[in-house]
Write a protein that holds these residues in place. Structure first.
Motif, PDB file in Angstrom:
ATOM      1  N   GLY A  74       0.925  -1.372   0.084  1.00 21.53           N
ATOM      2  CA  GLY A  74      -0.113   0.156  -0.012  1.00 21.53           C
ATOM      3  C   GLY A  74       0.855   1.329   0.045  1.00 21.53           C
ATOM      4  O   GLY A  74       0.466   2.337  -0.481  1.00 21.53           O
ATOM      5  N   THR A  75       1.951   1.217   0.488  1.00 29.67           N
ATOM      6  CA  THR A  75       2.829   2.422   0.629  1.00 29.67           C
ATOM      7  C   THR A  75       4.297   1.842   0.886  1.00 29.67           C
ATOM      8  O   THR A  75       4.568   0.807   0.860  1.00 29.67           O
ATOM      9  N   ILE A  76       5.074   3.079   0.764  1.00 29.05           N
ATOM     10  CA  ILE A  76       6.658   2.750   0.929  1.00 29.05           C
ATOM     11  C   ILE A  76       6.925   3.734   2.106  1.00 29.05           C
ATOM     12  O   ILE A  76       6.951   4.975   1.865  1.00 29.05           O
ATOM     13  N   ASP A  77       7.229   3.532   3.361  1.00 27.51           N
ATOM     14  CA  ASP A  77       7.415   4.386   4.585  1.00 27.51           C
ATOM     15  C   ASP A  77       9.150   4.537   4.587  1.00 27.51           C
ATOM     16  O   ASP A  77       9.234   5.617   5.010  1.00 27.51           O
ATOM     17  N   MET A  78      10.018   3.802   4.143  1.00 30.97           N
ATOM     18  CA  MET A  78      11.425   3.881   4.355  1.00 30.97           C
ATOM     19  C   MET A  78      12.116   3.263   3.084  1.00 30.97           C
ATOM     20  O   MET A  78      11.586   2.310   2.369  1.00 30.97           O
ATOM     21  N   LEU A  79      12.831   3.924   2.598  1.00 32.37           N
ATOM     22  CA  LEU A  79      13.693   3.640   1.704  1.00 32.37           C
ATOM     23  C   LEU A  79      15.408   3.424   2.048  1.00 32.37           C
ATOM     24  O   LEU A  79      15.894   4.706   2.660  1.00 32.37           O
ATOM     25  N   VAL A  80      16.079   2.449   1.790  1.00 30.38           N
ATOM     26  CA  VAL A  80      17.335   2.508   2.074  1.00 30.38           C
ATOM     27  C   VAL A  80      18.000   2.169   0.741  1.00 30.38           C
ATOM     28  O   VAL A  80      18.028   1.236   0.179  1.00 30.38           O
ATOM     29  N   ASN A  81      18.734   3.336   0.264  1.00 34.07           N
ATOM     30  CA  ASN A  81      19.696   3.163  -0.926  1.00 34.07           C
ATOM     31  C   ASN A  81      20.952   2.389  -0.742  1.00 34.07           C
ATOM     32  O   ASN A  81      21.675   3.332   0.390  1.00 34.07           O
ATOM     33  N   ASN A  82      21.448   1.573  -1.318  1.00 29.93           N
ATOM     34  CA  ASN A  82      22.460   1.011  -1.092  1.00 29.93           C
ATOM     35  C   ASN A  82      23.103   0.213  -2.425  1.00 29.93           C
ATOM     36  O   ASN A  82      22.247  -0.145  -3.313  1.00 29.93           O
ATOM     37  N   ALA A  83      24.415  -0.026  -2.499  1.00 29.71           N
ATOM     38  CA  ALA A  83      25.126  -0.480  -3.729  1.00 29.71           C
ATOM     39  C   ALA A  83      26.244  -0.839  -3.281  1.00 29.71           C
ATOM     40  O   ALA A  83      27.069  -0.284  -2.766  1.00 29.71           O
ATOM     41  N   GLY A  84      26.781  -2.110  -3.956  1.00 39.86           N
ATOM     42  CA  GLY A  84      28.006  -2.354  -3.871  1.00 39.86           C
ATOM     43  C   GLY A  84      29.237  -1.431  -4.444  1.00 39.86           C
ATOM     44  O   GLY A  84      28.591  -0.580  -5.369  1.00 39.86           O
ATOM     45  N   GLY A  85      30.272  -1.546  -3.932  1.00 36.95           N
ATOM     46  CA  GLY A  85      31.274  -0.507  -4.239  1.00 36.95           C
ATOM     47  C   GLY A  85      31.811  -0.976  -5.596  1.00 36.95           C
ATOM     48  O   GLY A  85      31.980  -2.146  -6.074  1.00 36.95           O
ATOM     49  N   PRO A  86      32.147   0.018  -6.234  1.00 34.05           N
ATOM     50  CA  PRO A  86      32.813  -0.125  -7.784  1.00 34.05           C
ATOM     51  C   PRO A  86      34.351  -0.459  -7.699  1.00 34.05           C
ATOM     52  O   PRO A  86      34.656  -0.504  -6.475  1.00 34.05           O
ATOM     53  N   PRO A  87      34.720  -0.849  -8.773  1.00 39.18           N
ATOM     54  CA  PRO A  87      36.285  -1.825  -8.684  1.00 39.18           C
ATOM     55  C   PRO A  87      37.122  -0.722  -8.081  1.00 39.18           C
ATOM     56  O   PRO A  87      37.178   0.622  -8.349  1.00 39.18           O
ATOM     57  N   ALA A  88      38.392  -1.083  -7.337  1.00 34.78           N
ATOM     58  CA  ALA A  88      39.375  -0.538  -7.015  1.00 34.78           C
ATOM     59  C   ALA A  88      40.266  -0.152  -8.397  1.00 34.78           C
ATOM     60  O   ALA A  88      40.099  -0.874  -9.307  1.00 34.78           O
ATOM     61  N   GLY A  89      41.182   0.874  -8.001  1.00 35.57           N
ATOM     62  CA  GLY A  89      42.097   1.358  -9.132  1.00 35.57           C
ATOM     63  C   GLY A  89      42.623   2.686  -9.091  1.00 35.57           C
ATOM     64  O   GLY A  89      41.777   3.390  -8.297  1.00 35.57           O
ATOM     65  N   THR A  90      43.474   3.077  -9.728  1.00 34.11           N
ATOM     66  CA  THR A  90      43.983   4.495  -9.920  1.00 34.11           C
ATOM     67  C   THR A  90      43.385   5.266 -11.191  1.00 34.11           C
ATOM     68  O   THR A  90      42.712   4.690 -11.976  1.00 34.11           O
TER      69      THR A  90
END
Length: 261
Positions: free
Chosen positions: A84-100
């Motif tokens: 019926g609704t969305i009361d809470m959102l947690v945005n999350n994502a895996g980290g991108p590759p390491a590198g220079t």
């Protein structure tokens, strides 16, 4: 303390493992309806079964590639249809590759942008119509790099800062709808991602992962890595009805590791 989360609905991104899963566990324990998602349906099914054994709120899962705007729309639409609704959102994502810098291609930059910043933007855009009706809470997961760049994590250092800017700006725009939005930045929390980073740095230095971990711990005043459930507890507070006056902030959960003000 009653966090008043019973029967509230939370959508948690990248929640088949690590920090996202730990947050899902806390919210289920508090009686919230929790929707978990990642790209891996098999992992999600397993986590759903684990969460249901906590005898808390209802649990639903749907696979979603957060780089795909159509899949994001489907995920949000299905969540609202079920609860019926969305009361809470947690945005999350895996980290991108390491590198220079010199190692990164345009494709690397584009991938990191879509995964670690654009996905947050798209997800917030989709949940807003529901949240504007009754208010809500949004937590954007970033990294301690928003306060102190981490060597070798150029992509993360760049786009995690974008999350802070997004959060701070939206706190101003969304306050009139009683939507509170904050950034939570983990330091060294004992997850598979951190173990992988330690493994990579250990190989570069010709030492074991255990030796690498002990070296890192020396720079953490509390002398240890954080536990996912510790991190999840702070996120749960910010998502709860007990949080009524904190918005637009960036909270470090790092055991005192970051030295900047």
């Amino acid at each position: 303390m009653d966090l008043a989360l019973k029967d509230k609905t939370a959508l948690i991104i990248a929640s088949s493992q690590g920090l996202g899963k730990a947050i899902a566990e806390k919210l289920v324990e508090e009686g919230a309806n929790v929707v978990i998602t990642s790209r891996d349906s098999e992992k999600l099914e397993k986590v759903k079964n684990e969460l249901e054994h906590l005898n808390g709120g209802n649990v639903f899962y749907q696979a979603c590639d957060v780089k795909n705007s159509d899949q994001i729309k489907d995920l949000v639409g299905e969540t609202i249809q079920r609860f019926g609704t969305i009361d809470m959102l947690v945005n999350n994502a895996g980290g991108p590759p390491a590198g220079t810098f010199e190692e990164m291609t345009d494709e690397d930059w584009q991938h990191a942008f879509e995964l670690n910043l654009l996905s947050y933007i798209r997800m917030i855009r989709e949940v807003l119509p529901s949240m504007k009706e009754n208010g809500g809470r949004i937590v954007n997961i970033a990294s301690s790099s928003v306060k102190e760049p981490i060597p070798g994590l150029l992509l993360s250092n760049t786009f995690r800062l974008g999350i802070v800017g997004l959060t701070k700006t939206l706190a101003q725009e969304l306050a009139k709808y009683h939507i509170l939005i904050n950034t939570v930045a983990p330091g060294r929390i004992a997850t598979d991602r951190v173990a992988s980073l330690d493994e990579g740095n250990a190989k570069k230095q010709g030492i074991t992962r255990e030796q690498m971990e002990e070296s890192v711990k020396k720079g953490i005043p509390l002398g240890r890595y954080g536990k996912p459930e510790e991190f999840a507890a702070y996120v749960t507070f910010l998502l709860s009805e007990v949080n009524t006056y904190v918005t637009g902030q960036t909270l470090l959960v790092d055991g005192g590791m970051v030295k900047s003000v």
